[in-house]
Write an enzyme that holds these catalytic residues in place. Sequence first.
Site, PDB file in Angstrom:
ATOM      1  N   THR A 154      28.730 -30.984  40.631  1.00  0.00           N
ATOM      2  CA  THR A 154      27.666 -31.061  40.430  1.00  0.00           C
ATOM      3  C   THR A 154      26.355 -32.234  39.539  1.00  0.00           C
ATOM      4  O   THR A 154      26.219 -33.772  39.969  1.00  0.00           O
ATOM      5  CB  THR A 154      26.877 -29.656  39.487  1.00  0.00           C
ATOM      6  OG1 THR A 154      27.295 -28.953  38.807  1.00  0.00           O
ATOM      7  CG2 THR A 154      26.999 -28.658  40.540  1.00  0.00           C
ATOM      8  N   LYS A 180      35.776 -29.687  36.656  1.00  0.00           N
ATOM      9  CA  LYS A 180      33.891 -30.004  37.246  1.00  0.00           C
ATOM     10  C   LYS A 180      34.182 -29.638  35.801  1.00  0.00           C
ATOM     11  O   LYS A 180      33.735 -27.933  35.519  1.00  0.00           O
ATOM     12  CB  LYS A 180      33.333 -29.924  38.685  1.00  0.00           C
ATOM     13  CG  LYS A 180      32.853 -28.122  38.693  1.00  0.00           C
ATOM     14  CD  LYS A 180      31.402 -27.526  38.300  1.00  0.00           C
ATOM     15  CE  LYS A 180      30.672 -28.265  37.913  1.00  0.00           C
ATOM     16  NZ  LYS A 180      29.139 -26.924  37.035  1.00  0.00           N
ATOM     17  N   THR A 191      28.439 -25.304  35.214  1.00  0.00           N
ATOM     18  CA  THR A 191      29.913 -24.072  35.652  1.00  0.00           C
ATOM     19  C   THR A 191      30.724 -24.607  35.087  1.00  0.00           C
ATOM     20  O   THR A 191      30.748 -25.805  35.867  1.00  0.00           O
ATOM     21  CB  THR A 191      29.992 -23.180  37.019  1.00  0.00           C
ATOM     22  OG1 THR A 191      29.455 -22.447  37.074  1.00  0.00           O
ATOM     23  CG2 THR A 191      31.545 -23.170  37.197  1.00  0.00           C
ATOM     24  N   GLU A 277      26.113 -33.076  29.694  1.00  0.00           N
ATOM     25  CA  GLU A 277      25.256 -33.577  30.582  1.00  0.00           C
ATOM     26  C   GLU A 277      24.498 -34.487  29.578  1.00  0.00           C
ATOM     27  O   GLU A 277      23.764 -34.426  28.628  1.00  0.00           O
ATOM     28  CB  GLU A 277      24.083 -32.870  30.599  1.00  0.00           C
ATOM     29  CG  GLU A 277      24.637 -31.588  31.873  1.00  0.00           C
ATOM     30  CD  GLU A 277      24.008 -30.581  32.735  1.00  0.00           C
ATOM     31  OE1 GLU A 277      23.270 -30.221  31.815  1.00  0.00           O
ATOM     32  OE2 GLU A 277      24.671 -29.738  33.230  1.00  0.00           O
ATOM     33  N   ASN A 403      18.109 -31.143  32.862  1.00  0.00           N
ATOM     34  CA  ASN A 403      17.965 -29.497  32.967  1.00  0.00           C
ATOM     35  C   ASN A 403      16.541 -29.848  32.640  1.00  0.00           C
ATOM     36  O   ASN A 403      15.543 -28.523  34.047  1.00  0.00           O
ATOM     37  CB  ASN A 403      17.977 -29.011  31.518  1.00  0.00           C
ATOM     38  CG  ASN A 403      20.046 -28.828  31.684  1.00  0.00           C
ATOM     39  OD1 ASN A 403      20.297 -28.190  32.333  1.00  0.00           O
ATOM     40  ND2 ASN A 403      20.134 -29.401  31.194  1.00  0.00           N
TER      41      ASN A 403
END
Length: 715
Positions: A154, A180, A191, A277, A403
Amino acid sequence: MSTSNAQGSIVCPVGFRFAATAAKIRESGPPDRKDLAAVVSEVPCAAAGVFTVNRMCAAPVSYGASRLPAMGIRAIVANSGNANALTGARGAIDERAVAAAAAAALQVAPEEVLTASTGAIGTPLPVERMRAAMPALAAALGADVVPAAEAIRTTDLKTKIAARTIELDGRPVHMVAICKGSGMIHPQMATMLCFVATDAAVSPAVLQATLAAAVEDSFNTITVDGDMSTNDCVIALANGRSGARAIEGRGPELDRFSAALHEVCAELARAVAADGEGATKLLIVDVEGLADRALARDLARAIAGGSLVKSGIFGGDPSWGRILSAMGARLGARGLDTDVSRVALDIQGMRVYENGVPIPFDREALSELMLKSEIAVRLDFHAGPEKARALGCDLTYDYVKINAEYYSTPKAGSPAAAKAPSATTSGPPAARDIDRDAVVEALSYIQRFAGKRAVIKYGGAAMIDPTLKRSFAKEVVLLQSAGLRPIVVHGGGPEITRTLERLGQKSEFADGQRVTGAEDVRIVEMVLTGKVNTEIVTLLNAVGGRAIGLSGKDGRLLTAHKLAPAPGKPDLGFVGEIEAVNSDVIDMLLDRGYIPVISPVGMGVDGVSYNINADVAAAEIAVATGASRLIFLTDVAGILDADGKLITSLRAGDLEAGLGGAIRGGMHVKAQAVMSALAGGVQAVHIVDGRIPHSIVAELLRGARPFGRLSYPGP
Ligand code: ADP
Ligand code: MG
């Protein structure tokens, strides 16, 4: 134990196949993005799973957790783009509908199929689109694990694969895992999924116990902000097709298998944390010397997950006060009176605090160590034998950006929107998230580039990762519309290696250059010009550019002769040295507004083709075309010295000295190219981290006020 890892060749476990396809699971985004993956065994497998304990878990997790451990699983079908979580009763129905559709296409029974999902929460799974994609998924099955690993990503920047081959019962046993996940996990979106396929023979119960232990020591040491997602799962399938005798219980065979599984999980967990991230640094926190292991683990996580600690680490601050404070706060919140009087704290191996007082340390040296991409924090209570580790990452501007924008643009009235000039209208992204002063400053700076030529060497992850590929193409087109005249020179490394491998040839490198045999040079040309070049041109044109592909042979752009082996060095075969660059061809294209995209194949006498290192070609082309900038896109932050510190300026002598042998392989070639470009009149050379989207634009804008990053000559 004989092992091979993800850097080496990945051997597909016997009897397993992998696949990926595009099912348009996301409502928006490119329709060809692969988002559906399958791991399939030709025979039923022993299966084990470790799942999130989040009570609001997704439908695939409920099904998987109720089913495993079990015998008789044949396939895992996983999708990205939709989490199939919090959609009510239909979640479970949709999950089985996808399993049934997959089962029909794969010719197995529905109860032999497990599913996994990751992506946005609260949106029903697009079952019809997924059903329609199943035949393509089945048709794509093969031994290559990479597409499946790509399809489950993702916000991951990197594709995560780990593999080991061990010997059991005198036979090779293979294990491959794809994963992932982003280390900083927003509870609403992210996730961690991991699927392990092995041809070992092992019972479901033994597999379950081994997997649970491996997960405990690896994935469960990653801290996630908001703790756990609705969809986390690690599933292992063992099909026994290696032919090795079944692992029954304790003994050396189980030890070896368990060690390999631990290694695979640990490698992937590290990759997940490092790929958090927006993360730029991996944070490793060890808490030691406690009587209670669970407490050690809790404290390690509290530190690695502390927002102040994480943002301090991003800023390169040792953050020792914040680390101790995070630990103390956690103890206090839990009402524990653990003795902290003898606590010692080491950051990057340097003692900064001991026995209740800070101790003097070399601030300058520690500041330098804080620039590394891995930050080690060690806290010792000197009060017991137990210890635990937590993996985390830094908290960066980009984390918030990723985010805040994951589902939608900032809402009017939200603080994020207040910072954006035109959030109530749906303007282009640039108008939404950049403040006005910055835009004006950037525009006036960028005017300086009007009419200037820049050679961009395209390489590394930016050539492989679909997201990075697109952002690269957009960036180049954007720079052109800002008046810059980009010339793209590309390599083809991984693609060439992959093709050679497929044809049963090995790839050999000497001093960062590919040893190219007579057969190889034809393959190199085929891949570089026929495939990679065409793909880049297509991509640029698809995002509105006007790109034209050229090989060095077109218009005699690059004439070359065989590179003579340096004294004491191996003969590189058909590796060429550029004799001349015919800049006419490039002038012509640039003048008419085209973006030349050049594959570095050189033309020798009688039309012989030579493989020319793309870095070298880029430098020579930059010099010959009078480019003012040369930009290398690669997979590191820049040229690093022996301590892993970024070198921001280079002198000729430095390179001859090889910086104590620290600059090696592909980077040595690049560094030489930097030097020759500068000597040839190129004003500035930049090495930018191609793993980060839009790093070319960021680097060029940064040029107004150099931040001490890598551009040559240094500030
Ligand atoms: P590219 O596709 O960008 O040409 P290469 O693999 O040819 O990539 O060259 C870059 C690689 O060189 C880096 O990823 C790194 O592994 C290696 N390398 C060797 N020495 C250094 C160094 N001192 N600093 C940075 N990278 C180095
Ligand atoms: Mg290279």
